[in-house]
Design a protein around this motif. Structure first.
Motif, PDB file in Angstrom:
ATOM      1  N   ARG A  86       0.429   4.279  -2.667  1.00 15.33           N
ATOM      2  CA  ARG A  86       0.171   5.651  -2.233  1.00 15.33           C
ATOM      3  C   ARG A  86       1.250   6.597  -2.741  1.00 15.33           C
ATOM      4  O   ARG A  86       0.948   7.689  -3.252  1.00 15.33           O
ATOM      5  CB  ARG A  86       0.112   5.690  -0.702  1.00 15.33           C
ATOM      6  CG  ARG A  86      -0.233   7.049  -0.109  1.00 15.33           C
ATOM      7  CD  ARG A  86      -0.404   6.925   1.401  1.00 15.33           C
ATOM      8  NE  ARG A  86      -0.921   8.152   1.973  1.00 15.33           N
ATOM      9  CZ  ARG A  86      -0.157   9.096   2.534  1.00 15.33           C
ATOM     10  NH1 ARG A  86       1.167   8.930   2.592  1.00 15.33           N
ATOM     11  NH2 ARG A  86      -0.707  10.190   3.040  1.00 15.33           N
ATOM     12  N   GLU A 115      -4.227   1.916   4.813  1.00 14.06           N
ATOM     13  CA  GLU A 115      -4.482   0.832   3.860  1.00 14.06           C
ATOM     14  C   GLU A 115      -5.918   0.350   4.010  1.00 14.06           C
ATOM     15  O   GLU A 115      -6.391   0.144   5.131  1.00 14.06           O
ATOM     16  CB  GLU A 115      -3.519  -0.316   4.093  1.00 14.06           C
ATOM     17  CG  GLU A 115      -3.686  -1.468   3.119  1.00 14.06           C
ATOM     18  CD  GLU A 115      -2.631  -2.537   3.280  1.00 14.06           C
ATOM     19  OE1 GLU A 115      -2.684  -3.532   2.527  1.00 14.06           O
ATOM     20  OE2 GLU A 115      -1.760  -2.383   4.159  1.00 14.06           O
ATOM     21  N   TRP A 140       0.811  -1.219   0.000  1.00 12.99           N
ATOM     22  CA  TRP A 140       0.000   0.000   0.000  1.00 12.99           C
ATOM     23  C   TRP A 140       0.841   1.264   0.000  1.00 12.99           C
ATOM     24  O   TRP A 140       0.516   2.243  -0.685  1.00 12.99           O
ATOM     25  CB  TRP A 140      -0.954   0.004   1.190  1.00 12.99           C
ATOM     26  CG  TRP A 140      -1.841   1.213   1.204  1.00 12.99           C
ATOM     27  CD1 TRP A 140      -1.749   2.297   2.013  1.00 12.99           C
ATOM     28  CD2 TRP A 140      -2.933   1.473   0.315  1.00 12.99           C
ATOM     29  NE1 TRP A 140      -2.727   3.218   1.699  1.00 12.99           N
ATOM     30  CE2 TRP A 140      -3.468   2.735   0.666  1.00 12.99           C
ATOM     31  CE3 TRP A 140      -3.515   0.750  -0.731  1.00 12.99           C
ATOM     32  CZ2 TRP A 140      -4.552   3.292   0.014  1.00 12.99           C
ATOM     33  CZ3 TRP A 140      -4.599   1.317  -1.396  1.00 12.99           C
ATOM     34  CH2 TRP A 140      -5.111   2.565  -1.034  1.00 12.99           C
ATOM     35  N   THR A 198      -5.777   8.303   1.360  1.00  9.31           N
ATOM     36  CA  THR A 198      -4.943   7.102   1.187  1.00  9.31           C
ATOM     37  C   THR A 198      -4.032   6.861   2.392  1.00  9.31           C
ATOM     38  O   THR A 198      -3.137   6.020   2.324  1.00  9.31           O
ATOM     39  CB  THR A 198      -4.077   7.234  -0.084  1.00  9.31           C
ATOM     40  OG1 THR A 198      -3.275   8.424   0.004  1.00  9.31           O
ATOM     41  CG2 THR A 198      -4.943   7.304  -1.331  1.00  9.31           C
TER      42      THR A 198
END
Length: 294
Positions: A145, A172, A141, A169
């Motif tokens: 991002r 996660e 993640w 964002t």
């Protein structure tokens, strides 16, 4: 027969399916501006499409989907694969009769029916076995991002928009079950056919089909890009889908919409695509709201 604008390898593959044909036109161009999709009509009256994929991955995805997904949708719901050549990244498919939903005038009742049937088709796709299907890219993640925020800077988004994306964002999203997904499920790739008062919806363009969480693209697009201010259409879709989204799916859709937004915005600006630009701006507006599903 007119083959003036058909490359030799496309002509050879078309001849393997139809002894003679007439070129109806070039329907899509590659990023480099070269023809990528040709529509022809055979001497037997069948309409066919020849398509050259941009890379081997897209060719693998589409040919796999024609084997594993399309037959499950039922007759008249998806094209059939007539021939393919991995070396030249070409496929020949049958034409699906009807018109793209994005360019079809629909009554309110017809629009609801289209979204209901879209839900049914999505449910069939997501229920298919994933054995043998291509698997989508999966990054940690923090890398997703970082890449999305870098794209936001490249697209020269205002600082306040980048801050919205960064906040959306920050965490996660919940992990949800993997499924076979279409990957580009929406009105551009939905084909509607009228048989009197009856509508039949089909779907085309499987080159982005692969295994991933439906909230990553298919459900995210339906809920946050296509029906953000149309709860009636969202309800029609979920009625066809057979269930509402779970809380985890809704949370994941929001986060993935924020990840997708900068890339969509950059694509729209580079290609002067007002439709995709509208999607990206809608997502930015929704991310400012605490509950975009209200």
């Amino acid at each position: 027969m007119s083959t003036t604008e058909v490359p030799a390898d496309v002509d050879r593959l078309l001849r393997a399916v139809a002894d003679g044909y007439e070129l109806l036109g070039v329907r899509s161009l590659s990023r480099a501006g070269h023809p990528a999709v040709w529509e022809v009509v055979g001497t037997d009256g069948r309409r066919l499409f020849a398509k050259r994929h941009r890379n081997p991955l897209m060719h693998e995805r589409e040919t796999a989907a024609y084997r594993l997904l399309a037959p499950a949708l039922g007759g008249g719901r998806a094209p059939s694969l007539m021939a393919e050549d991995a070396r030249s990244l070409l496929v020949i498919t049958s034409a699906l009769s009807g018109t793209p939903v994005v360019s079809t005038d629909l009554t309110a009742a017809e629009e609801h029916e289209v979204y209901r049937q879209a839900g049914q088709l999505a449910a069939v796709v997501h229920a298919r076995p994933t054995a043998g299907a291509p698997v989508g890219e999966s990054l940690p993640w923090d890398q997703e991002r970082e890449r999305a925020l870098a794209r936001a800077h490249d697209a020269r988004l205002p600082a306040e928009d980048i801050a919205v994306l960064a906040e959306a964002t920050r965490h996660e999203p919940p992990r949800t079950a993997l499924a076979y997904c279409h990957g580009d499920f929406g009105p551009r790739n939905w084909i509607v056919r009228r048989d009197g008062a009856r509508l039949t919806l089909g779907v085309i363009d499987f080159e982005r089909s692969h295994v991933e969480a439906p909230a990553r693209r298919d459900l995210m697009r339906l809920t946050l890009q296509l029906t953000p201010r149309r709860p009636d259409l969202r309800a029609a879709f979920t009625a066809g889908y057979g269930r509402d989204l779970t809380r985890d799916e809704r949370t994941a859709c929001r986060a993935w919409a924020a990840i997708d937004c900068p890339a969509a915005l950059r694509w729209a600006l580079d290609h002067h695509d007002e439709e995709v630009l509208g999607y990206a701006r809608t997502v930015l507006a929704l991310l400012r709201e605490p509950n975009p599903f209200a």
